[in-house]
Scaffold this motif. Structure first.
Motif, PDB file in Angstrom:
ATOM      1  N   GLY A 559    -110.087  21.900 -38.966  1.00  0.00           N
ATOM      2  CA  GLY A 559    -111.133  22.882 -38.741  1.00  0.00           C
ATOM      3  C   GLY A 559    -110.744  24.001 -37.811  1.00  0.00           C
ATOM      4  N   ALA A 560    -109.461  24.134 -37.505  1.00  0.00           N
ATOM      5  CA  ALA A 560    -109.020  25.123 -36.525  1.00  0.00           C
ATOM      6  C   ALA A 560    -108.457  26.351 -37.211  1.00  0.00           C
ATOM      7  N   ALA A 561    -108.524  27.475 -36.499  1.00  0.00           N
ATOM      8  CA  ALA A 561    -107.912  28.715 -36.963  1.00  0.00           C
ATOM      9  C   ALA A 561    -106.410  28.664 -36.703  1.00  0.00           C
ATOM     10  N   PRO A 562    -105.623  29.415 -37.485  1.00  0.00           N
ATOM     11  CA  PRO A 562    -104.156  29.357 -37.317  1.00  0.00           C
ATOM     12  C   PRO A 562    -103.665  29.788 -35.945  1.00  0.00           C
ATOM     13  N   THR A 563    -104.496  30.476 -35.158  1.00  0.00           N
ATOM     14  CA  THR A 563    -104.064  30.913 -33.829  1.00  0.00           C
ATOM     15  C   THR A 563    -104.511  29.964 -32.726  1.00  0.00           C
ATOM     16  N   GLU A 564    -105.241  28.924 -33.051  1.00  0.00           N
ATOM     17  CA  GLU A 564    -105.748  28.011 -32.037  1.00  0.00           C
ATOM     18  C   GLU A 564    -104.724  26.929 -31.718  1.00  0.00           C
ATOM     19  N   ASP A 565    -104.826  26.414 -30.515  1.00  0.00           N
ATOM     20  CA  ASP A 565    -103.882  25.403 -30.059  1.00  0.00           C
ATOM     21  C   ASP A 565    -103.938  24.153 -30.922  1.00  0.00           C
ATOM     22  N   ALA A 566    -105.126  23.755 -31.341  1.00  0.00           N
ATOM     23  CA  ALA A 566    -105.246  22.533 -32.138  1.00  0.00           C
ATOM     24  C   ALA A 566    -104.494  22.665 -33.456  1.00  0.00           C
ATOM     25  N   PHE A 567    -104.559  23.827 -34.072  1.00  0.00           N
ATOM     26  CA  PHE A 567    -103.823  24.042 -35.309  1.00  0.00           C
ATOM     27  C   PHE A 567    -102.318  24.001 -35.052  1.00  0.00           C
ATOM     28  N   LEU A 568    -101.870  24.700 -34.017  1.00  0.00           N
ATOM     29  CA  LEU A 568    -100.436  24.783 -33.747  1.00  0.00           C
ATOM     30  C   LEU A 568     -99.863  23.426 -33.345  1.00  0.00           C
ATOM     31  N   TRP A 569    -100.557  22.727 -32.450  1.00  0.00           N
ATOM     32  CA  TRP A 569    -100.089  21.398 -32.061  1.00  0.00           C
ATOM     33  C   TRP A 569    -100.207  20.421 -33.223  1.00  0.00           C
ATOM     34  N   GLY A 570    -101.263  20.548 -34.020  1.00  0.00           N
ATOM     35  CA  GLY A 570    -101.420  19.654 -35.166  1.00  0.00           C
ATOM     36  C   GLY A 570    -100.336  19.840 -36.200  1.00  0.00           C
ATOM     37  N   PHE A 617     -96.944  29.019 -25.947  1.00  0.00           N
ATOM     38  CA  PHE A 617     -95.895  28.064 -25.588  1.00  0.00           C
ATOM     39  C   PHE A 617     -95.559  27.147 -26.750  1.00  0.00           C
ATOM     40  N   VAL A 618     -96.591  26.712 -27.471  1.00  0.00           N
ATOM     41  CA  VAL A 618     -96.366  25.779 -28.562  1.00  0.00           C
ATOM     42  C   VAL A 618     -95.560  26.417 -29.680  1.00  0.00           C
ATOM     43  N   LYS A 619     -95.723  27.719 -29.922  1.00  0.00           N
ATOM     44  CA  LYS A 619     -94.944  28.378 -30.969  1.00  0.00           C
ATOM     45  C   LYS A 619     -93.464  28.436 -30.591  1.00  0.00           C
ATOM     46  N   LEU A 620     -93.197  28.697 -29.321  1.00  0.00           N
ATOM     47  CA  LEU A 620     -91.810  28.712 -28.868  1.00  0.00           C
ATOM     48  C   LEU A 620     -91.182  27.328 -29.008  1.00  0.00           C
ATOM     49  N   VAL A 621     -91.916  26.305 -28.596  1.00  0.00           N
ATOM     50  CA  VAL A 621     -91.423  24.934 -28.728  1.00  0.00           C
ATOM     51  C   VAL A 621     -91.196  24.592 -30.197  1.00  0.00           C
ATOM     52  N   SER A 622     -92.131  25.003 -31.045  1.00  0.00           N
ATOM     53  CA  SER A 622     -92.016  24.713 -32.473  1.00  0.00           C
ATOM     54  C   SER A 622     -90.760  25.334 -33.072  1.00  0.00           C
ATOM     55  N   THR A 658     -89.485  12.418 -29.375  1.00  0.00           N
ATOM     56  CA  THR A 658     -90.271  11.828 -28.287  1.00  0.00           C
ATOM     57  C   THR A 658     -90.853  12.867 -27.335  1.00  0.00           C
ATOM     58  N   PRO A 659     -90.119  13.886 -26.891  1.00  0.00           N
ATOM     59  CA  PRO A 659     -90.754  14.887 -26.013  1.00  0.00           C
ATOM     60  C   PRO A 659     -91.936  15.592 -26.660  1.00  0.00           C
ATOM     61  N   ILE A 660     -91.880  15.829 -27.967  1.00  0.00           N
ATOM     62  CA  ILE A 660     -93.003  16.485 -28.643  1.00  0.00           C
ATOM     63  C   ILE A 660     -94.231  15.582 -28.635  1.00  0.00           C
ATOM     64  N   PHE A 661     -94.040  14.314 -28.932  1.00  0.00           N
ATOM     65  CA  PHE A 661     -95.176  13.390 -28.881  1.00  0.00           C
ATOM     66  C   PHE A 661     -95.737  13.288 -27.458  1.00  0.00           C
ATOM     67  N   TRP A 667    -101.391  17.274 -23.972  1.00  0.00           N
ATOM     68  CA  TRP A 667    -102.351  18.286 -24.439  1.00  0.00           C
ATOM     69  C   TRP A 667    -103.710  17.651 -24.745  1.00  0.00           C
ATOM     70  N   SER A 668    -103.699  16.458 -25.340  1.00  0.00           N
ATOM     71  CA  SER A 668    -104.972  15.797 -25.640  1.00  0.00           C
ATOM     72  C   SER A 668    -105.720  15.430 -24.358  1.00  0.00           C
ATOM     73  N   ILE A 669    -104.998  15.034 -23.323  1.00  0.00           N
ATOM     74  CA  ILE A 669    -105.649  14.748 -22.037  1.00  0.00           C
ATOM     75  C   ILE A 669    -106.236  16.025 -21.448  1.00  0.00           C
TER      76      ILE A 669
END
Length: 750
Positions: A559-570, A617-622, A658-661, A667-669
């Motif tokens: 249910g997230a937009a492509p620019t939201e953190d939940a979408f990127l992390w998901g 940050f998540v896009k750079l990591v990705s 493992t670092p990504i998980f 992030w969930s916390i």
């Protein structure tokens, strides 16, 4: 003679010309249609007379000209969504695709741009988009949509859903995506599977088949003790009952498929077809209805386009499809039962949800990864309901759960079996004697085993490792548990403060136990935190266990937009989750399916892992991680690992994943803390502020002018369209919506 003279003859009286003007609908990019006469799509109610306008001089200056008030549909704002992840409100320009256009062209139906003729009905997907590029004209919103399509920021799945809706086929979206996903699953099953043609033990496929023959030919008391060296039954009783049912059906078709001892390792075409069909049928009966129920219940206030796009995203979950329909397992049953429980909690049916979750636990013990979140949510709700209603609900839940477990284990208890029989399934379900880990899994223990050889260092002291694993796991999910219980306590205090403010007696103020609580938005984040904590720190984790935390992560993504953190992390988490199982899939011979599903799913959701966006940050990591994945795959093709390090590439896989998980767990916390703060505030803050701000929830629900600037300034809520403002007040008493409104504001502030 100007353009308007063809439409409005000057011989008409002034009064008729004025009335004719009021009855027309015009826009700057639809003048080319004037010669055909007034449009049949006009809405007289949307026209309003004003003084002469310079932009309309070509129509005639002696009359009052019309201005279009574009019909704006009621916006399904994130604040009013009954979903969980949609708490994070992002008003960046890149999110315009979330809302339908407000220009005359985009607000009108497709028929106003593409006439309802036979040629228009035969427009292909590509032709439709090309036609839109030339027809939208000055519509900025439509231009943005086309630009997003060109840039690939909108996935093929959303474009498909939009195309179906525009061609009046929205009723066929759900059947078509379910049929397509079923076809994809069947195509995956045409390949190899776990243990294919690898005697003497074969693999998970043979284990599932062996359990079917075992349960058919042996009494119940021998199910968990028979020949444990050859795929002894080690799943809870519900799996055993299901194996018995499938074995009965299969034996009625061909008895040789499930002949005890003689059928070991059988791989005939008919037996494989039957086994694959059982996975597909259970997926259709349990998992897909659970997904559909989730989309309808948690995203019920969103537009049908977005619900359909969310369902499409969930149906093509790559990790689950590769494991269940490629490797061969029945994880969709366990995940589907858990999702049905979550849907029942969202609808306020807590007892039914408890039964579904017990069934999930009874099918696979991996459902225990969700248990802390589920239990904490129910405890938090009992606290929220107060001493009377809460205690009553707690006792009913305890009785229902206990009764469900007793019924499930009844064949292993007196009078059906000796009491000692119950110890066999328990010891098989929880295999502490197998050691800390077996294979290279992307969790904390395998990651740190590169430096600290846990098994060698603590040889003979495995009890210490079990205690350390238990302690780290509990520490990992404790933030989610605290957020749910504390949230129930704080919202109870806020409700009491509001009732005291208006002098409502406690008996009249008791909340209905059948309604969801304000802490419901915390549940998916808690599920993600708890399950990821178990995966990272728990005992005897397998690589397939990543499916458990990927479920709530994908629900948030849907249910997230492509620019939201939940979408990127998901998206990142799902890709890395599939990659973490690459050693297993490679051994099964599922390399083509692995690449095809990753490409298909990322294309459907519109995710480009190599597109870097500054400030994310998540896009750079990705980008870095996906580059490392490609490099590792290339090295596997050209480099042979040395004899001294035969597990070189699996270990590198663990070091990447493992670092990504771990970041997703953190992030969930973080999100749980933000949402909890938005719902219930900081400790002691609400009580000290006094009656003026007794509860953000009450302020949101009781204000008749929700959406007014003062309310938006206090809560950080986005501005609403006229369509939504005209419908405000409907459903605001729903606790889920009130909590989401407040949490949306809190998320913007932090």
């Amino acid at each position: 003679m100007d353009e308007a003279s063809d439409v409005m003859p000057r011989e008409l009286p002034i009064e008729r010309r004025q009335r004719h003007t009021r009855d027309r609908t015009t826009s700057l990019n639809s003048l080319s249609h004037f010669k055909s006469g007034p449009s049949k799509h006009m809405r007289p109610s949307t026209l309003r007379n004003r003084d002469s306008n310079a932009s309309m001089k070509s129509i005639g200056s002696e009359t009052d000209h019309s201005e279009i008030i574009a019909p704006i549909p009621r916006r399904h704002l994130l604040q009013t969504s009954q979903s969980l992840h949609w708490l994070r409100v992002d008003t960046s320009p890149g999110d315009e695709w979330l809302n339908r256009g407000v220009s005359p062209v985009s607000a009108s139906s497709v028929g106003s741009v593409f006439p309802n003729n036979r040629m228009g009905n035969r427009l292909s997907f590509t032709a439709l988009m090309d036609h839109e590029r030339t027809a939208v004209g000055a519509s900025s919103t439509a231009d943005n949509r086309v630009l997003e399509d060109d840039q690939g920021t909108v996935g093929a799945g959303r474009r498909f859903v939009r195309w179906m809706h525009r061609n009046n086929m929205k009723n066929w979206v759900i059947p078509s995506v379910i049929a397509t996903s079923t076809l994809v699953k069947w195509c995956i099953g045409l390949g190899a599977y776990s243990g294919h043609d690898t005697p003497p033990m074969f693999g998970d496929y043979e284990a599932q088949r062996h359990w079917m023959e075992l349960t058919v030919h042996l009494p119940v008391k021998e199910w968990y003790t028979y020949d444990l060296q050859y795929w002894g039954l080690d799943y809870p009783p519900l799996t055993a009952y299901f194996s018995w049912l499938c074995g009965r059906v299969g034996s009625s078709i061909e008895s040789s498929w499930f002949t005890l001892q003689a059928s070991r390792g059988i791989e005939t075409g008919g037996s494989k077809l039957f086994m694959r069909a059982t996975v597909l049928v259970l997926d259709l009966l349990i998992y897909i209805p659970a997904l559909y129920t989730f989309v309808c219940s948690w995203q019920g206030t969103r537009s049908s386009r977005k619900r359909h796009a969310a369902l499409l995203t969930l149906l093509f979950h790559p990790a689950l499809l590769l494991i269940d329909f490629g490797h061969f397992q029945y994880n969709s049953v366990m995940l589907g039962l858990t999702l049905l429980a979550v849907n029942a909690f969202a609808a306020g049916h807590d007892l039914l949800g408890a039964i579904f979750f017990v069934l999930s636990l009874g099918f696979k013990q991996m459902a225990l990864y969700y248990a802390p979140a589920i239990g904490s949510y129910l405890i938090g709700k009992c606290i929220y309901l107060g001493p009377v209603q809460g205690t009553r609900l707690f006792l009913r839940l305890a009785l229902t759960t206990t009764l469900a477990f007793v019924i499930m284990f009844a064949p292993f208890l007196p009078p059906f079996s000796p009491l000692s029989t119950i110890t066999a399934p328990i010891t098989r379900i929880f295999p502490f004697g197998r050691g800390l880990f077996e294979d290279k899994v992307a969790n904390f223990w395998c990651f740190t085993n590169v430096l600290v050889k846990w098994k060698r260092t603590f040889a003979g002291r495995e009890g210490f490792l079990i205690k350390a694993s238990t302690g780290l796991t509990a520490l990992g999910f404790s933030p989610a548990v605290a957020a749910l219980i504390f949230g129930g306590y704080k919202t109870r205090l806020q409700k009491d403060a509001k009732n005291n403010l208006v002098n409502v007696s406690p008996s009249m103020a008791s909340a209905a136990p059948s309604s969801p609580t304000p802490i419901l938005p915390l549940l998916p984040y808690a599920l993600l935190t708890c399950s990821m904590s178990f995966f990272l720190f728990s005992f005897q984790v397998h690589e397939k266990t990543i499916l458990v935390p990927l479920l709530p992560l994908t629900l948030l993504l849907s249910g997230a937009a492509p620019t939201e953190d939940a979408f990127l992390w998901g998206a990142l988490g799902n890709n890395i989750g599939v990659f973490s199982m690459w050693p297993l899939l490679k051994k099964d011979g599922l390399g083509i399916q692995y690449l095809a599903m990753l490409f298909l799913w990322n294309r459907l959701i519109g995710h480009n892992p190599f597109k870097i966006r500054y400030g994310y940050f998540v896009k750079l990591v990705s980008s870095v991680v996906h580059a490392a994945i490609i490099l590792l795959h290339l090295l596997e093709l050209v480099v042979t690992p040395p004899a001294r390090y035969p597990d070189l590439f699996p270990v590198l896989n663990v070091l990447i994943c493992t670092p990504i998980f771990g970041l997703i767990w953190l992030w969930s916390i973080k999100r749980s803390a933000e949402v909890s703060w938005a719902i219930s505030g900081l400790p002691g803050k609400r009580e000290k502020e006094g009656p003026s701000s007794a509860s953000a929830i009450s302020a949101t629900s009781s204000s008749p002018a929700f959406g007014h600037s003062s309310i938006r300034g206090e809560t950080g809520v986005r501005a609403m369209s006229l369509g939504y403002a005209s419908g405000r007040g409907h459903g605001q008493a729903d606790a889920r919506r009130r909590a989401l409104v407040v949490s949306a504001g809190g998320d913007r502030e932090h």
